[in-house]
Write a protein that holds these residues in place. Sequence first.
Motif, PDB file in Angstrom:
ATOM      1  N   ALA A  42      17.873   5.776   2.354  1.00  0.00           N
ATOM      2  CA  ALA A  42      17.800   4.524   1.616  1.00  0.00           C
ATOM      3  C   ALA A  42      16.973   3.508   2.405  1.00  0.00           C
ATOM      4  CB  ALA A  42      19.202   3.980   1.361  1.00  0.00           C
ATOM      5  N   GLN A  43      16.526   2.449   1.732  1.00  0.00           N
ATOM      6  CA  GLN A  43      15.690   1.453   2.398  1.00  0.00           C
ATOM      7  C   GLN A  43      16.398   0.822   3.593  1.00  0.00           C
ATOM      8  OE1 GLN A  43      12.300   0.581   1.641  1.00  0.00           O
ATOM      9  NE2 GLN A  43      12.661  -0.205   3.695  1.00  0.00           N
ATOM     10  N   GLY A  44      17.702   0.599   3.466  1.00  0.00           N
ATOM     11  CA  GLY A  44      18.447   0.038   4.590  1.00  0.00           C
ATOM     12  C   GLY A  44      18.450   0.969   5.797  1.00  0.00           C
ATOM     13  N   GLU A  45      18.566   2.266   5.547  1.00  0.00           N
ATOM     14  CA  GLU A  45      18.526   3.239   6.643  1.00  0.00           C
ATOM     15  C   GLU A  45      17.142   3.290   7.286  1.00  0.00           C
ATOM     16  OE1 GLU A  45      21.679   6.672   5.351  1.00  0.00           O
ATOM     17  OE2 GLU A  45      19.904   6.438   4.074  1.00  0.00           O
ATOM     18  N   TYR A  68       8.057   6.056   4.906  1.00  0.00           N
ATOM     19  CA  TYR A  68       7.651   7.160   4.033  1.00  0.00           C
ATOM     20  C   TYR A  68       8.486   7.209   2.756  1.00  0.00           C
ATOM     21  CZ  TYR A  68       4.420   9.505   7.203  1.00  0.00           C
ATOM     22  OH  TYR A  68       3.331   9.825   7.977  1.00  0.00           O
ATOM     23  N   VAL A  69       7.833   7.645   1.694  1.00  0.00           N
ATOM     24  CA  VAL A  69       8.501   7.986   0.445  1.00  0.00           C
ATOM     25  C   VAL A  69       8.245   9.470   0.196  1.00  0.00           C
ATOM     26  CG1 VAL A  69       8.426   7.703  -2.064  1.00  0.00           C
ATOM     27  CG2 VAL A  69       8.394   5.693  -0.572  1.00  0.00           C
ATOM     28  N   ILE A  70       9.263  10.205  -0.196  1.00  0.00           N
ATOM     29  CA  ILE A  70       9.129  11.633  -0.434  1.00  0.00           C
ATOM     30  C   ILE A  70       9.201  11.886  -1.935  1.00  0.00           C
ATOM     31  CG2 ILE A  70       9.983  13.925   0.125  1.00  0.00           C
ATOM     32  CD1 ILE A  70       9.105  12.295   2.555  1.00  0.00           C
ATOM     33  N   ALA A  87     -11.760  -5.784  -3.000  1.00  0.00           N
ATOM     34  CA  ALA A  87     -10.923  -4.595  -2.769  1.00  0.00           C
ATOM     35  C   ALA A  87      -9.574  -4.991  -2.178  1.00  0.00           C
ATOM     36  CB  ALA A  87     -11.648  -3.624  -1.841  1.00  0.00           C
ATOM     37  N   ILE A  88      -9.074  -6.145  -2.570  1.00  0.00           N
ATOM     38  CA  ILE A  88      -7.866  -6.666  -1.938  1.00  0.00           C
ATOM     39  C   ILE A  88      -6.631  -5.810  -2.247  1.00  0.00           C
ATOM     40  CG2 ILE A  88      -7.044  -8.226  -3.762  1.00  0.00           C
ATOM     41  CD1 ILE A  88      -6.787 -10.347  -1.403  1.00  0.00           C
ATOM     42  N   ASP A  89      -6.665  -5.060  -3.349  1.00  0.00           N
ATOM     43  CA  ASP A  89      -5.530  -4.207  -3.716  1.00  0.00           C
ATOM     44  C   ASP A  89      -5.722  -2.744  -3.346  1.00  0.00           C
ATOM     45  OD1 ASP A  89      -3.974  -6.251  -4.854  1.00  0.00           O
ATOM     46  OD2 ASP A  89      -5.088  -6.139  -6.742  1.00  0.00           O
ATOM     47  N   ALA A  90      -6.793  -2.441  -2.628  1.00  0.00           N
ATOM     48  CA  ALA A  90      -7.098  -1.037  -2.338  1.00  0.00           C
ATOM     49  C   ALA A  90      -6.110  -0.401  -1.368  1.00  0.00           C
ATOM     50  CB  ALA A  90      -8.513  -0.916  -1.778  1.00  0.00           C
ATOM     51  N   MET A  91      -5.497  -1.205  -0.522  1.00  0.00           N
ATOM     52  CA  MET A  91      -4.442  -0.748   0.396  1.00  0.00           C
ATOM     53  C   MET A  91      -3.301  -1.745   0.296  1.00  0.00           C
ATOM     54  SD  MET A  91      -6.666   0.318   3.775  1.00  0.00           S
ATOM     55  CE  MET A  91      -8.061  -0.787   3.500  1.00  0.00           C
ATOM     56  N   ARG A  92      -2.137  -1.270  -0.097  1.00  0.00           N
ATOM     57  CA  ARG A  92      -1.026  -2.213  -0.262  1.00  0.00           C
ATOM     58  C   ARG A  92       0.325  -1.525  -0.062  1.00  0.00           C
ATOM     59  NH1 ARG A  92      -3.116  -1.140  -5.485  1.00  0.00           N
ATOM     60  NH2 ARG A  92      -1.531  -0.382  -6.962  1.00  0.00           N
ATOM     61  N   TYR A  93       1.274  -2.299   0.402  1.00  0.00           N
ATOM     62  CA  TYR A  93       2.648  -1.853   0.646  1.00  0.00           C
ATOM     63  C   TYR A  93       3.516  -2.624  -0.336  1.00  0.00           C
ATOM     64  CZ  TYR A  93       6.433  -0.149   3.742  1.00  0.00           C
ATOM     65  OH  TYR A  93       7.523   0.486   4.278  1.00  0.00           O
ATOM     66  N   GLU A  94       4.127  -1.930  -1.273  1.00  0.00           N
ATOM     67  CA  GLU A  94       4.820  -2.611  -2.363  1.00  0.00           C
ATOM     68  C   GLU A  94       6.110  -1.886  -2.732  1.00  0.00           C
ATOM     69  OE1 GLU A  94       1.821  -2.490  -5.353  1.00  0.00           O
ATOM     70  OE2 GLU A  94       2.010  -0.332  -5.690  1.00  0.00           O
ATOM     71  N   TRP A  95       6.948  -2.571  -3.475  1.00  0.00           N
ATOM     72  CA  TRP A  95       8.229  -2.007  -3.875  1.00  0.00           C
ATOM     73  C   TRP A  95       8.052  -0.970  -4.964  1.00  0.00           C
ATOM     74  CZ3 TRP A  95      12.749  -1.997  -1.607  1.00  0.00           C
ATOM     75  CH2 TRP A  95      13.873  -1.558  -2.315  1.00  0.00           C
ATOM     76  N   ASN A  98      13.300   3.099  -5.224  1.00  0.00           N
ATOM     77  CA  ASN A  98      14.178   2.051  -4.703  1.00  0.00           C
ATOM     78  C   ASN A  98      13.908   1.780  -3.221  1.00  0.00           C
ATOM     79  OD1 ASN A  98      16.121   0.104  -5.352  1.00  0.00           O
ATOM     80  ND2 ASN A  98      17.774   1.331  -4.451  1.00  0.00           N
ATOM     81  N   LYS A  99      12.633   1.777  -2.875  1.00  0.00           N
ATOM     82  CA  LYS A  99      12.213   1.471  -1.514  1.00  0.00           C
ATOM     83  C   LYS A  99      10.739   1.074  -1.542  1.00  0.00           C
ATOM     84  CE  LYS A  99      13.332   5.605  -0.187  1.00  0.00           C
ATOM     85  NZ  LYS A  99      13.556   6.865   0.598  1.00  0.00           N
ATOM     86  N   PHE A 100      10.234   0.622  -0.404  1.00  0.00           N
ATOM     87  CA  PHE A 100       8.825   0.260  -0.315  1.00  0.00           C
ATOM     88  C   PHE A 100       7.960   1.524  -0.240  1.00  0.00           C
ATOM     89  CE2 PHE A 100      10.706  -3.723   1.198  1.00  0.00           C
ATOM     90  CZ  PHE A 100       9.972  -4.638   0.444  1.00  0.00           C
ATOM     91  N   SER A 101       6.743   1.400  -0.784  1.00  0.00           N
ATOM     92  CA  SER A 101       5.823   2.540  -0.811  1.00  0.00           C
ATOM     93  C   SER A 101       4.413   2.042  -0.534  1.00  0.00           C
ATOM     94  CB  SER A 101       5.883   3.226  -2.181  1.00  0.00           C
ATOM     95  OG  SER A 101       4.940   4.267  -2.278  1.00  0.00           O
ATOM     96  N   PHE A 102       3.637   2.842   0.201  1.00  0.00           N
ATOM     97  CA  PHE A 102       2.269   2.470   0.549  1.00  0.00           C
ATOM     98  C   PHE A 102       1.292   3.124  -0.409  1.00  0.00           C
ATOM     99  CE2 PHE A 102      -1.606   2.796   3.301  1.00  0.00           C
ATOM    100  CZ  PHE A 102      -1.814   1.432   3.434  1.00  0.00           C
ATOM    101  N   TYR A 103       0.337   2.335  -0.866  1.00  0.00           N
ATOM    102  CA  TYR A 103      -0.705   2.840  -1.763  1.00  0.00           C
ATOM    103  C   TYR A 103      -2.040   2.778  -1.060  1.00  0.00           C
ATOM    104  CZ  TYR A 103      -4.130   3.031  -5.517  1.00  0.00           C
ATOM    105  OH  TYR A 103      -5.208   3.360  -6.294  1.00  0.00           O
ATOM    106  N   LEU A 104      -2.814   3.851  -1.148  1.00  0.00           N
ATOM    107  CA  LEU A 104      -4.115   3.951  -0.501  1.00  0.00           C
ATOM    108  C   LEU A 104      -5.137   4.419  -1.537  1.00  0.00           C
ATOM    109  CD1 LEU A 104      -5.514   3.755   2.294  1.00  0.00           C
ATOM    110  CD2 LEU A 104      -4.976   6.164   2.623  1.00  0.00           C
ATOM    111  N   ASP A 105      -6.049   3.542  -1.914  1.00  0.00           N
ATOM    112  CA  ASP A 105      -7.066   3.880  -2.909  1.00  0.00           C
ATOM    113  C   ASP A 105      -8.032   4.922  -2.333  1.00  0.00           C
ATOM    114  OD1 ASP A 105      -9.763   3.557  -4.358  1.00  0.00           O
ATOM    115  OD2 ASP A 105      -8.446   2.302  -5.579  1.00  0.00           O
TER     116      ASP A 105
END
Length: 382
Positions: free
Chosen positions: A86-89, A194-196, A251-259, A264-271
Amino acid sequence: MTTVANPPSTDVIEPSKISPGQLLTSARIMGVATAVTGSSYTQRELLDIFEISDPKVRSVFLNSAIERRYLSLPPRDEEGTILPEAQGELLDKHKELALDMGARAIRTCLANAGIDVDDIAYLCVTTTTGFLTPGLSALLIRSMGLLPQTSRVDVVGMGCNAGLNALQAAAGWATAHPGQVAVMLCVEACSAAYVIDSTLRTAVVNSLFGDGAAAVALVADPSGSSAPRGTPTRFDGPRILGFTSHLITDAIDAMRYEWDDAQNKFSFYLDPHVPYVVGAHAEQVVDRLLSGAGLRRSDISHWLVHSGGKKVIDAVRINLGLTRHDVRHTTGVLRDYGNLSSGSFLFSYERLLQEEVATTGEYGVLMTMGPGSTIETALIQW
């Protein structure tokens, strides 16, 4: 406390090459050190551990130019099945890993520079892989026994470029306080970010990042007798001459860390277009850095570029006209550690020092890239 400094070494930069206002700092890099988590895994081992059979995902892992990464994997049940975190862990994991790696990197850095822990007057910590209040700087001051009057700042959420943003802040502080020790720490527990899932988007991120921390100690040359108590006794590290930044707003949204609501946790996006966007803008940033000092790219002996990924490194190398030898440390760090986010360029810098090839008067360029999309550079001279 260490002894009062001897007079600083003679500067070697040619004054005619520096235009008015270009020399923004007199800080020198006195020491550097890195640290990683306890366990490393090959890409094939990770594919087997997570039972990934999708040929497209396997291809992403196995064609990444990465052989091994240091990671802290999720716990398993009695049958060996990977358990979700979980995100808290994950936040707890970030705190534990960051404090351990960060403290080890700082202590080794100080030992390499011949500096005592009590001599740290300023601590700047940058991380992207977790959020804490109070921040890591306060927690490290307490856990490492640094003096409670240590000035501090936390740089959070800037991404892979943040190491040079934090270095500029630390160099500025050191320049304003000659002879006093500033420490800058990059610490990224990517295992806690990480998100799996089964998507190709996630696979690209999961194939790339590793855990790591890197610390540098900075001191600005004091003026002889004005050196404060605790000033190091030698000044033989490269001097930081200046910085340049460039934000690619298109390209401000090309790399972003978002919910991620689904996870139910944060996830990184890489264009997937990031390498080409960064490569296309690399020349103007580097040339702006060098032009103020009257330098050309051919004047630079050492290039220390962020290990952002195979395509990113190739794009930067080609657009700047660099050789594979020029980026040997960048590709070596990617091969042995993966993308270490904000501290990657310092892992390369450490390898350059271990080669013992840099000589007095030579110039080096430090370069990082990250969300924004952002390119940061710094010019140094031995």
